[in-house]
Design a protein around this motif. Structure first.
Motif, PDB file in Angstrom:
ATOM      1  N   ARG A   1      -7.642   4.538  11.258  1.00  0.00           N
ATOM      2  CA  ARG A   1      -7.556   6.010  11.169  1.00  0.00           C
ATOM      3  C   ARG A   1      -8.433   6.542  10.049  1.00  0.00           C
ATOM      4  O   ARG A   1      -9.134   7.549  10.217  1.00  0.00           O
ATOM      5  CB  ARG A   1      -6.107   6.445  10.964  1.00  0.00           C
ATOM      6  CG  ARG A   1      -5.301   6.424  12.249  1.00  0.00           C
ATOM      7  CD  ARG A   1      -3.985   7.167  12.100  1.00  0.00           C
ATOM      8  NE  ARG A   1      -3.231   6.762  10.923  1.00  0.00           N
ATOM      9  CZ  ARG A   1      -2.272   5.839  10.924  1.00  0.00           C
ATOM     10  NH1 ARG A   1      -1.952   5.220  12.031  1.00  0.00           N
ATOM     11  NH2 ARG A   1      -1.639   5.555   9.818  1.00  0.00           N
ATOM     12  N   VAL A   2      -8.431   5.874   8.898  1.00  0.00           N
ATOM     13  CA  VAL A   2      -9.264   6.302   7.774  1.00  0.00           C
ATOM     14  C   VAL A   2     -10.739   6.244   8.165  1.00  0.00           C
ATOM     15  O   VAL A   2     -11.507   7.169   7.891  1.00  0.00           O
ATOM     16  CB  VAL A   2      -9.000   5.430   6.521  1.00  0.00           C
ATOM     17  CG1 VAL A   2     -10.083   5.620   5.471  1.00  0.00           C
ATOM     18  CG2 VAL A   2      -7.634   5.763   5.925  1.00  0.00           C
ATOM     19  N   LEU A   3     -11.133   5.171   8.824  1.00  0.00           N
ATOM     20  CA  LEU A   3     -12.538   4.994   9.192  1.00  0.00           C
ATOM     21  C   LEU A   3     -12.985   5.937  10.299  1.00  0.00           C
ATOM     22  O   LEU A   3     -14.166   6.220  10.437  1.00  0.00           O
ATOM     23  CB  LEU A   3     -12.798   3.552   9.601  1.00  0.00           C
ATOM     24  CG  LEU A   3     -12.660   2.511   8.489  1.00  0.00           C
ATOM     25  CD1 LEU A   3     -12.824   1.114   9.046  1.00  0.00           C
ATOM     26  CD2 LEU A   3     -13.660   2.768   7.376  1.00  0.00           C
TER      27      LEU A   3
ATOM     28  N   GLU B   1     -16.026   7.509  -1.265  1.00  0.00           N
ATOM     29  CA  GLU B   1     -16.333   6.105  -1.054  1.00  0.00           C
ATOM     30  C   GLU B   1     -15.300   5.199  -1.714  1.00  0.00           C
ATOM     31  O   GLU B   1     -14.941   4.154  -1.170  1.00  0.00           O
ATOM     32  CB  GLU B   1     -17.728   5.820  -1.613  1.00  0.00           C
ATOM     33  CG  GLU B   1     -18.314   4.521  -1.154  1.00  0.00           C
ATOM     34  CD  GLU B   1     -19.753   4.375  -1.609  1.00  0.00           C
ATOM     35  OE1 GLU B   1     -19.999   3.502  -2.447  1.00  0.00           O
ATOM     36  OE2 GLU B   1     -20.605   5.142  -1.122  1.00  0.00           O
ATOM     37  N   ALA B   2     -14.807   5.609  -2.868  1.00  0.00           N
ATOM     38  CA  ALA B   2     -13.813   4.794  -3.580  1.00  0.00           C
ATOM     39  C   ALA B   2     -12.532   4.656  -2.757  1.00  0.00           C
ATOM     40  O   ALA B   2     -11.948   3.567  -2.678  1.00  0.00           O
ATOM     41  CB  ALA B   2     -13.505   5.411  -4.943  1.00  0.00           C
ATOM     42  N   GLY B   3     -12.102   5.717  -2.118  1.00  0.00           N
ATOM     43  CA  GLY B   3     -10.906   5.669  -1.284  1.00  0.00           C
ATOM     44  C   GLY B   3     -11.090   4.767  -0.081  1.00  0.00           C
ATOM     45  O   GLY B   3     -10.180   4.012   0.294  1.00  0.00           O
ATOM     46  N   ILE B   4     -12.263   4.827   0.538  1.00  0.00           N
ATOM     47  CA  ILE B   4     -12.565   3.964   1.676  1.00  0.00           C
ATOM     48  C   ILE B   4     -12.561   2.505   1.220  1.00  0.00           C
ATOM     49  O   ILE B   4     -11.999   1.634   1.884  1.00  0.00           O
ATOM     50  CB  ILE B   4     -13.913   4.334   2.322  1.00  0.00           C
ATOM     51  CG1 ILE B   4     -13.818   5.710   2.986  1.00  0.00           C
ATOM     52  CG2 ILE B   4     -14.340   3.276   3.342  1.00  0.00           C
ATOM     53  CD1 ILE B   4     -15.145   6.244   3.484  1.00  0.00           C
ATOM     54  N   ARG B   5     -13.186   2.239   0.086  1.00  0.00           N
ATOM     55  CA  ARG B   5     -13.256   0.870  -0.431  1.00  0.00           C
ATOM     56  C   ARG B   5     -11.855   0.310  -0.696  1.00  0.00           C
ATOM     57  O   ARG B   5     -11.554  -0.836  -0.334  1.00  0.00           O
ATOM     58  CB  ARG B   5     -14.088   0.822  -1.709  1.00  0.00           C
ATOM     59  CG  ARG B   5     -14.219  -0.591  -2.266  1.00  0.00           C
ATOM     60  CD  ARG B   5     -15.098  -0.672  -3.501  1.00  0.00           C
ATOM     61  NE  ARG B   5     -16.474  -0.521  -3.091  1.00  0.00           N
ATOM     62  CZ  ARG B   5     -17.254   0.506  -3.445  1.00  0.00           C
ATOM     63  NH1 ARG B   5     -16.782   1.472  -4.189  1.00  0.00           N
ATOM     64  NH2 ARG B   5     -18.496   0.561  -3.041  1.00  0.00           N
ATOM     65  N   ILE B   6     -10.992   1.107  -1.307  1.00  0.00           N
ATOM     66  CA  ILE B   6      -9.625   0.664  -1.595  1.00  0.00           C
ATOM     67  C   ILE B   6      -8.899   0.323  -0.297  1.00  0.00           C
ATOM     68  O   ILE B   6      -8.231  -0.708  -0.196  1.00  0.00           O
ATOM     69  CB  ILE B   6      -8.861   1.737  -2.400  1.00  0.00           C
ATOM     70  CG1 ILE B   6      -9.419   1.803  -3.824  1.00  0.00           C
ATOM     71  CG2 ILE B   6      -7.363   1.451  -2.416  1.00  0.00           C
ATOM     72  CD1 ILE B   6      -8.951   3.013  -4.609  1.00  0.00           C
ATOM     73  N   GLN B   7      -9.027   1.176   0.710  1.00  0.00           N
ATOM     74  CA  GLN B   7      -8.371   0.932   1.994  1.00  0.00           C
ATOM     75  C   GLN B   7      -8.899  -0.349   2.630  1.00  0.00           C
ATOM     76  O   GLN B   7      -8.137  -1.166   3.153  1.00  0.00           O
ATOM     77  CB  GLN B   7      -8.581   2.118   2.936  1.00  0.00           C
ATOM     78  CG  GLN B   7      -7.876   1.974   4.270  1.00  0.00           C
ATOM     79  CD  GLN B   7      -6.367   2.057   4.174  1.00  0.00           C
ATOM     80  OE1 GLN B   7      -5.836   2.830   3.394  1.00  0.00           O
ATOM     81  NE2 GLN B   7      -5.669   1.250   4.946  1.00  0.00           N
ATOM     82  N   LEU B   8     -10.226  -0.551   2.587  1.00  0.00           N
ATOM     83  CA  LEU B   8     -10.826  -1.744   3.171  1.00  0.00           C
ATOM     84  C   LEU B   8     -10.387  -3.009   2.438  1.00  0.00           C
ATOM     85  O   LEU B   8     -10.111  -4.033   3.065  1.00  0.00           O
ATOM     86  CB  LEU B   8     -12.350  -1.636   3.147  1.00  0.00           C
ATOM     87  CG  LEU B   8     -12.962  -0.618   4.097  1.00  0.00           C
ATOM     88  CD1 LEU B   8     -14.433  -0.398   3.758  1.00  0.00           C
ATOM     89  CD2 LEU B   8     -12.804  -1.061   5.538  1.00  0.00           C
ATOM     90  N   GLU B   9     -10.313  -2.941   1.121  1.00  0.00           N
ATOM     91  CA  GLU B   9      -9.884  -4.111   0.352  1.00  0.00           C
ATOM     92  C   GLU B   9      -8.421  -4.444   0.638  1.00  0.00           C
ATOM     93  O   GLU B   9      -8.057  -5.618   0.736  1.00  0.00           O
ATOM     94  CB  GLU B   9     -10.125  -3.886  -1.134  1.00  0.00           C
ATOM     95  CG  GLU B   9     -11.609  -3.932  -1.482  1.00  0.00           C
ATOM     96  CD  GLU B   9     -11.928  -3.576  -2.918  1.00  0.00           C
ATOM     97  OE1 GLU B   9     -11.010  -3.163  -3.663  1.00  0.00           O
ATOM     98  OE2 GLU B   9     -13.106  -3.710  -3.293  1.00  0.00           O
TER      99      GLU B   9
END
Length: 125
Positions: free
Chosen positions: A66-68, A76-84
């Motif tokens: 959903r985020v993607l 970008e930081a929020g996307i990175r946190i979700q991906l990690e």
């Protein structure tokens, strides 16, 4: 003109990687949800741990997808946190599935999703 072409190529790669990661998350969520639904909640000998991991992995992958797929600009930081977070949960789920009969496919899909997350994180840096 070269920088515009490079920027467009980078944008296309970003979008392709984002889509590949979202698709891997969707596949992982499906496999984990299926795995969890096929298991008896009362099973012992580590099966309940696999079930809990599968349920959590499905939920995290669904949230990551959903985020993607959101259209608005995200930081970008929020996307990175979700991906990690997704990558970590997928790896943990794959490890939980290892050695359990019938869980091989779910483990493989979890590892593929973790790899897609890693690849996508790599282009965010």
């Amino acid at each position: 003109m070269t920088s515009t072409t490079t920027s467009q190529q980078e944008l296309y790669r970003f979008l392709e990687d984002r889509f590949a990661c979202a698709q891997a998350c969707t596949e992982c969520a499906r496999a984990c949800a299926l795995r969890a639904s096929l298991m008896d909640p009362g099973e012992v000998d580590g099966q309940e741990g696999v079930r809990r991991h599968a349920i959590m992995c499905a939920e995290v992958c669904d949230a990551t997808c959903r985020v993607l797929s959101e259209q608005n600009c995200q930081d970008e930081a929020g996307i990175r946190i979700q991906l990690e977070w997704c990558r970590t949960v997928c790896v943990e789920c794959a490890h939980a599935c290892d050695g359990h009969s019938g869980a091989e496919e779910a483990a493989a899909v979890c590892r593929a999703c973790a790899s897609a997350c890693t690849d996508f994180i790599g282009i965010l840096r």
